[in-house]
Design an enzyme around this catalytic site. Structure first.
Site, short mmCIF file in Angstrom:
data_model
loop_
_atom_site.label_atom_id
_atom_site.label_comp_id
_atom_site.label_asym_id
_atom_site.label_seq_id
_atom_site.Cartn_x
_atom_site.Cartn_y
_atom_site.Cartn_z
N GLU A 212 0.88 -1.17 0.00
CA GLU A 212 0.00 0.00 0.00
C GLU A 212 0.91 1.22 0.00
O GLU A 212 1.47 1.58 1.03
CB GLU A 212 -0.91 -0.02 1.23
CG GLU A 212 -1.86 -1.20 1.29
CD GLU A 212 -2.91 -1.17 0.20
OE1 GLU A 212 -3.10 -0.10 -0.41
OE2 GLU A 212 -3.55 -2.21 -0.05
N CYS A 246 -2.38 9.46 2.70
CA CYS A 246 -1.91 8.90 1.43
C CYS A 246 -2.91 9.09 0.30
O CYS A 246 -2.52 9.15 -0.87
CB CYS A 246 -1.56 7.43 1.59
SG CYS A 246 -2.93 6.40 2.15
#
Length: 459
Positions: A212, A246
């Site tokens: 990720e 993010c």
């Protein structure tokens, strides 16, 4: 913790996994329920840790971290009995008589490496999915958020023996030691740079991984968008956690004709949501450490700042900052910002915007504000990205009903809910062949009649 101590924990977990104690559904449910009770009991401690590490308010801590973890646990408790079931599939006639089915099976000993920006959420959510799938877990939180690492360690020790789940704290030395070990699965959330190293180390044991990562997530605003609502939602998502998200909109890519009005609405929303003095707003967070603070300041071009730009070095705070007249060649567009700076770029046509974004590395998220369904379908279909929203930002990750993950340079694999259970499970394909009949077609000596029969079965 030295490398031998780390290896001892991994060996203990592998031995425990081989006892099959993690396989029964009831044991998994009990583990999840125990974890849920502990998190609720320590909610105030979690809030305090997040305040010390990132300046997060109680509300933001619950909304973006603790609450989402509890929601994921509740989802798993409700659905686990369904997720663990074997799934029967159609058996080809050529394999008659038999029964074919798929059986989810845990990988074994799992390593989860989590980042500092959402240190509780991004540690606990994958851990919940891994435990639900029947694995043991070694969790390595970031050294940059030590207070949250401490409460994570306390909760895990309260709930589990380290042969089932363990937290290993520390920095680069511990990360290196962990990656030198043989795990059955690795789940990493963090930067692309470290993600490459994780993938390289995992390849030595052919260990499967989920990465990720991040990237420059665009926020497209076209001429048909509701600009007031767009500004409200963009400001929320961009400056949440002081921009250290993010999936935050990294930059706005808007039609030239609506740029000025959009900028006006964004300025109004920053004031409305964070006040005229955001640096004194107790609900506005701070940058994680001095290193990142200086890096973010270095991205600000004062000649292009149209709003904000103030900072407090002693408190590691940078006010919500908007930059206009930015081009893709500017320094701020060469890396993921990961801070409270919002560059605004313009395009002449949506086709031009789509074409340019297609030429860039695949982003983790993409957002589009529009009232045109046809254009929305085009953008969502043509551009490759991890996940995103139409007429909103960041909220696509706040659900257990669909997976969240990156694509290409922004990562591989996904998790949350059923997708998370599947990520930490290997699905075995099994045929249970009956013994009361055994057709001779496949056995030598081969005969012309058998070939005709095969053609009937396999056409």
């Amino acid at each position: 913790m030295n490398e031998q101590e780390i290896k001892n924990i991994i060996d203990k977990q592998r031995q425990f996994f081989h006892t099959a104690a993690t396989l029964p559904t009831l044991n998994r449910l009990n583990a999840l329920k125990k974890l849920k009770i502990s998190i609720k009991k320590h909610e105030a401690d979690i809030n305090q840790a997040l305040l010390l590490d990132l300046g997060k308010s109680d509300f933001e801590s619950y909304m973006c971290e603790t609450g989402l973890v509890l929601s994921e646990i509740s989802h798993m408790i409700r659905h686990l009995s369904t997720y663990v079931k074997e799934k029967r599939v159609r058996t080809p006639l050529a394999q008659f008589p038999s029964r074919s089915f798929q059986k989810p099976s845990p990988y074994g000993v799992v390593l989860i490496m989590s980042p500092w920006n959402y240190p509780f959420l991004l540690s606990m959510e994958p851990l919940v999915d891994a435990l639900a799938a029947g694995n043991t877990v070694v969790l390595k939180p970031s050294a940059y958020s030590p207070n949250t690492s401490c409460i994570l360690q306390h909760i895990i020790r309260e709930c589990f023996d380290d042969s089932y789940a363990a937290v290993i704290t520390g920095g680069h030395k511990e990360n290196t030691s962990l990656l030198n070990q043989h795990f059955d699965y690795i789940f990493f959330t963090g930067s692309q740079h470290v993600g490459k190293e994780v993938l390289k180390k995992a390849s030595e044991y052919l260990t499967p991984v989920t990465l990720e990562l991040g990237g420059k997530s665009p926020c497209i605003v076209d001429r048909t968008a509701d600009l007031k609502l767009a500004a409200k939602r963009i400001v929320f998502g961009k400056f949440l956690n002081c921009g250290q998200t993010c999936v935050a909109p990294d930059y706005i890519y808007c039609h030239r004709e609506i740029k000025d009005e959009l900028l006006l609405q964004i300025k109004k929303q920053i004031i409305k949501q964070f006040s005229n003095q955001p640096l004194k707003n107790k609900n506005y967070g701070r940058i994680i450490n001095q290193k990142h603070f200086e890096r973010i300041l270095g991205l600000i071009d004062n000649q292009k700042v149209v709003f904000g730009g103030e900072y407090d070095r002693s408190e590691l705070r940078i006010s919500p900052t908007v930059m206009a007249n930015v081009s893709f060649d500017d320094p701020i567009m060469q890396e993921e910002i990961f801070g409270p700076i919002l560059p605004v770029l313009t395009f002449e046509s949506l086709d031009q915007a789509v074409s340019h974004i297609q030429s860039l590395p695949h982003p983790l998220a993409l957002y589009l504000f529009t009232s045109n369904k046809k254009d929305a379908d085009k953008v969502m279909s043509y551009i490759r990205f991890g996940g995103g929203c139409i007429n909103d930002v960041v909220i696509h990750l706040a659900t257990s009903e669909m997976g969240f993950g990156g694509f290409g340079e922004s990562g591989m694999g996904s998790y949350h809910g059923k997708t998370g259970f599947d990520t930490f499970s290997h699905t075995k394909s099994i045929v249970n062949k009956k013994t009361w009949l055994d057709l001779s077609v496949r056995y030598q000596p081969y005969r012309k009649l058998y070939k005709k029969m095969l053609k009937l079965f396999l056409k």
